[in-house]
Design a protein around this motif. Structure first.
Motif, PDB file in Angstrom:
ATOM      1  N   PRO A 163      19.366  17.335  22.756  1.00 35.57           N
ATOM      2  CA  PRO A 163      18.239  18.256  22.990  1.00 35.57           C
ATOM      3  C   PRO A 163      17.293  18.342  21.792  1.00 35.57           C
ATOM      4  O   PRO A 163      16.077  18.434  21.966  1.00 35.57           O
ATOM      5  CB  PRO A 163      18.908  19.607  23.236  1.00 35.57           C
ATOM      6  N   TRP A 164      17.833  18.280  20.598  1.00 36.65           N
ATOM      7  CA  TRP A 164      17.006  18.378  19.398  1.00 36.65           C
ATOM      8  C   TRP A 164      16.171  17.123  19.228  1.00 36.65           C
ATOM      9  O   TRP A 164      15.001  17.197  18.818  1.00 36.65           O
ATOM     10  CB  TRP A 164      17.869  18.665  18.173  1.00 36.65           C
ATOM     11  N   PHE A 165      16.738  15.957  19.545  1.00 37.94           N
ATOM     12  CA  PHE A 165      15.962  14.718  19.516  1.00 37.94           C
ATOM     13  C   PHE A 165      14.843  14.785  20.548  1.00 37.94           C
ATOM     14  O   PHE A 165      13.739  14.307  20.309  1.00 37.94           O
ATOM     15  CB  PHE A 165      16.841  13.503  19.789  1.00 37.94           C
ATOM     16  N   MET A 170      17.456  16.086   7.484  1.00 38.95           N
ATOM     17  CA  MET A 170      17.446  16.982   8.647  1.00 38.95           C
ATOM     18  C   MET A 170      18.443  16.509   9.708  1.00 38.95           C
ATOM     19  O   MET A 170      19.108  17.337  10.337  1.00 38.95           O
ATOM     20  CB  MET A 170      16.035  17.088   9.235  1.00 38.95           C
ATOM     21  N   LEU A 171      18.555  15.210   9.899  1.00 37.98           N
ATOM     22  CA  LEU A 171      19.541  14.686  10.856  1.00 37.98           C
ATOM     23  C   LEU A 171      20.953  15.067  10.429  1.00 37.98           C
ATOM     24  O   LEU A 171      21.782  15.470  11.254  1.00 37.98           O
ATOM     25  CB  LEU A 171      19.406  13.171  10.982  1.00 37.98           C
ATOM     26  N   TYR A 172      21.224  14.939   9.138  1.00 38.09           N
ATOM     27  CA  TYR A 172      22.528  15.332   8.602  1.00 38.09           C
ATOM     28  C   TYR A 172      22.786  16.817   8.864  1.00 38.09           C
ATOM     29  O   TYR A 172      23.861  17.205   9.337  1.00 38.09           O
ATOM     30  CB  TYR A 172      22.580  15.018   7.106  1.00 38.09           C
ATOM     31  N   LEU A 173      21.795  17.666   8.552  1.00 40.54           N
ATOM     32  CA  LEU A 173      21.957  19.114   8.756  1.00 40.54           C
ATOM     33  C   LEU A 173      22.128  19.457  10.230  1.00 40.54           C
ATOM     34  O   LEU A 173      22.927  20.323  10.583  1.00 40.54           O
ATOM     35  CB  LEU A 173      20.757  19.870   8.178  1.00 40.54           C
ATOM     36  N   MET A 174      21.372  18.780  11.089  1.00 38.09           N
ATOM     37  CA  MET A 174      21.489  19.051  12.523  1.00 38.09           C
ATOM     38  C   MET A 174      22.871  18.654  13.040  1.00 38.09           C
ATOM     39  O   MET A 174      23.436  19.353  13.872  1.00 38.09           O
ATOM     40  CB  MET A 174      20.385  18.322  13.290  1.00 38.09           C
ATOM     41  N   LYS A 175      23.401  17.566  12.551  1.00 40.35           N
ATOM     42  CA  LYS A 175      24.742  17.132  12.954  1.00 40.35           C
ATOM     43  C   LYS A 175      25.790  18.128  12.454  1.00 40.35           C
ATOM     44  O   LYS A 175      26.695  18.517  13.186  1.00 40.35           O
ATOM     45  CB  LYS A 175      25.022  15.729  12.415  1.00 40.35           C
ATOM     46  N   ARG A 198      21.583  27.086  17.168  1.00 40.92           N
ATOM     47  CA  ARG A 198      20.436  26.709  17.984  1.00 40.92           C
ATOM     48  C   ARG A 198      19.080  26.907  17.305  1.00 40.92           C
ATOM     49  O   ARG A 198      18.246  26.013  17.319  1.00 40.92           O
ATOM     50  CB  ARG A 198      20.485  27.446  19.311  1.00 40.92           C
ATOM     51  N   LEU A 199      18.833  28.072  16.743  1.00 41.46           N
ATOM     52  CA  LEU A 199      17.537  28.318  16.118  1.00 41.46           C
ATOM     53  C   LEU A 199      17.329  27.400  14.912  1.00 41.46           C
ATOM     54  O   LEU A 199      16.236  26.846  14.720  1.00 41.46           O
ATOM     55  CB  LEU A 199      17.396  29.791  15.705  1.00 41.46           C
ATOM     56  N   PHE A 200      18.359  27.220  14.130  1.00 37.65           N
ATOM     57  CA  PHE A 200      18.312  26.338  12.967  1.00 37.65           C
ATOM     58  C   PHE A 200      17.939  24.922  13.390  1.00 37.65           C
ATOM     59  O   PHE A 200      17.025  24.303  12.833  1.00 37.65           O
ATOM     60  CB  PHE A 200      19.677  26.370  12.263  1.00 37.65           C
ATOM     61  N   CYS A 201      18.622  24.398  14.397  1.00 33.58           N
ATOM     62  CA  CYS A 201      18.362  23.033  14.863  1.00 33.58           C
ATOM     63  C   CYS A 201      17.003  22.916  15.547  1.00 33.58           C
ATOM     64  O   CYS A 201      16.328  21.894  15.410  1.00 33.58           O
ATOM     65  CB  CYS A 201      19.480  22.562  15.782  1.00 33.58           C
ATOM     66  N   ALA A 234      14.342  24.656  14.776  1.00 34.02           N
ATOM     67  CA  ALA A 234      13.381  24.631  13.670  1.00 34.02           C
ATOM     68  C   ALA A 234      13.334  23.246  13.032  1.00 34.02           C
ATOM     69  O   ALA A 234      12.248  22.693  12.800  1.00 34.02           O
ATOM     70  CB  ALA A 234      13.754  25.692  12.628  1.00 34.02           C
ATOM     71  N   LEU A 235      14.491  22.671  12.766  1.00 36.94           N
ATOM     72  CA  LEU A 235      14.535  21.340  12.158  1.00 36.94           C
ATOM     73  C   LEU A 235      13.948  20.285  13.085  1.00 36.94           C
ATOM     74  O   LEU A 235      13.284  19.345  12.627  1.00 36.94           O
ATOM     75  CB  LEU A 235      15.959  20.967  11.767  1.00 36.94           C
ATOM     76  N   ALA A 236      14.174  20.415  14.386  1.00 33.66           N
ATOM     77  CA  ALA A 236      13.624  19.450  15.350  1.00 33.66           C
ATOM     78  C   ALA A 236      12.092  19.491  15.338  1.00 33.66           C
ATOM     79  O   ALA A 236      11.437  18.442  15.403  1.00 33.66           O
ATOM     80  CB  ALA A 236      14.159  19.735  16.746  1.00 33.66           C
ATOM     81  N   LEU A 237      11.510  20.690  15.269  1.00 36.42           N
ATOM     82  CA  LEU A 237      10.057  20.806  15.200  1.00 36.42           C
ATOM     83  C   LEU A 237       9.510  20.184  13.915  1.00 36.42           C
ATOM     84  O   LEU A 237       8.527  19.437  13.939  1.00 36.42           O
ATOM     85  CB  LEU A 237       9.636  22.277  15.284  1.00 36.42           C
ATOM     86  N   ILE A 238      10.167  20.481  12.795  1.00 38.32           N
ATOM     87  CA  ILE A 238       9.747  19.922  11.507  1.00 38.32           C
ATOM     88  C   ILE A 238       9.891  18.402  11.523  1.00 38.32           C
ATOM     89  O   ILE A 238       8.992  17.677  11.080  1.00 38.32           O
ATOM     90  CB  ILE A 238      10.550  20.547  10.352  1.00 38.32           C
ATOM     91  N   MET A 239      11.007  17.928  12.046  1.00 32.27           N
ATOM     92  CA  MET A 239      11.261  16.489  12.092  1.00 32.27           C
ATOM     93  C   MET A 239      10.221  15.781  12.963  1.00 32.27           C
ATOM     94  O   MET A 239       9.686  14.740  12.574  1.00 32.27           O
ATOM     95  CB  MET A 239      12.675  16.218  12.609  1.00 32.27           C
ATOM     96  N   GLY A 240       9.914  16.332  14.130  1.00 32.36           N
ATOM     97  CA  GLY A 240       8.910  15.730  15.001  1.00 32.36           C
ATOM     98  C   GLY A 240       7.549  15.660  14.324  1.00 32.36           C
ATOM     99  O   GLY A 240       6.857  14.638  14.402  1.00 32.36           O
ATOM    100  N   GLY A 241       7.174  16.741  13.637  1.00 31.92           N
ATOM    101  CA  GLY A 241       5.908  16.739  12.913  1.00 31.92           C
ATOM    102  C   GLY A 241       5.882  15.735  11.780  1.00 31.92           C
ATOM    103  O   GLY A 241       4.887  15.025  11.581  1.00 31.92           O
TER     104      GLY A 241
END
Length: 175
Positions: free
Chosen positions: A24-26, A96-101, A107-110, A112-119
């Motif tokens: 979902p985060w990807f 960010m991938l490491y932190l998400m894993k 959920r909120l943490f991931c 947030a990281l997914a939005l930052i990563m996409g940008g």
């Protein structure tokens, strides 16, 4: 029938496995990248450089290039910043991938990281393809001036950063 609980050998670090999927985060990061690239491509093909289309009394669409970072930081540095900011973004995405894993159940943490990563990925694509980032959202206040132009990737990064801070404040307040 009782099941035996497995224990780690003495001195071994326990292994934490997360059952939450990163998919979902990807997906969220991919949506940001796609929206960013489609809007930038549309502006790139529809506007001449510097061309402005007034939308409201405080918002224009404009085609500008940013060879630097936020607020054109190091924009006139001579070209090396393209690779510098690309490298920073690639390292940041890896982290960010490491932190998400590691924290995939938060959920909120991931999110947030997914939005930052996409940008970050959206702006890296621009840096690699064009040597600069395409910006097109121009907000201003008459008599005060214009906020620096930005794009969908920047919105993802900004919202992600705010959510990241909110998540951290929530976590601190719980403890």
């Amino acid at each position: 029938m009782a099941t035996k609980k497995k224990t780690a050998p003495l001195g071994a670090k326990p292994v934490y496995k997360s059952s939450a999927s990163l998919l979902p985060w990807f997906g969220i990061a991919l949506v940001i990248v796609l929206l960013d690239q489609v809007t930038k491509l549309t502006v790139e093909r529809s506007f001449a450089y510097g061309e402005t289309l007034p939308i409201t009394g405080f918002f224009n669409l404009i085609k500008v290039y940013n060879p630097g970072a936020a607020f054109s930081f190091l924009g006139d540095a001579g070209g090396w910043q393209r690779y510098f900011f690309t490298g920073i973004a690639v390292v940041a995405v890896g982290f960010m991938l490491y932190l998400m894993k590691k924290h995939s159940s938060q959920r909120l943490f991931c999110f947030a990281l997914a939005l930052i990563m996409g940008g970050a990925i959206g702006n890296v694509i621009d840096r690699l393809a064009y040597g600069h980032v395409i910006d097109f959202l121009d907000f201003y206040w008459k008599g005060v001036g214009h906020f620096p132009a930005f794009n969908i990737a920047d919105i993802g990064i900004s919202i992600g950063a705010v959510l990241f801070i909110m998540d951290e404040l929530r976590r601190v307040n719980k403890s």
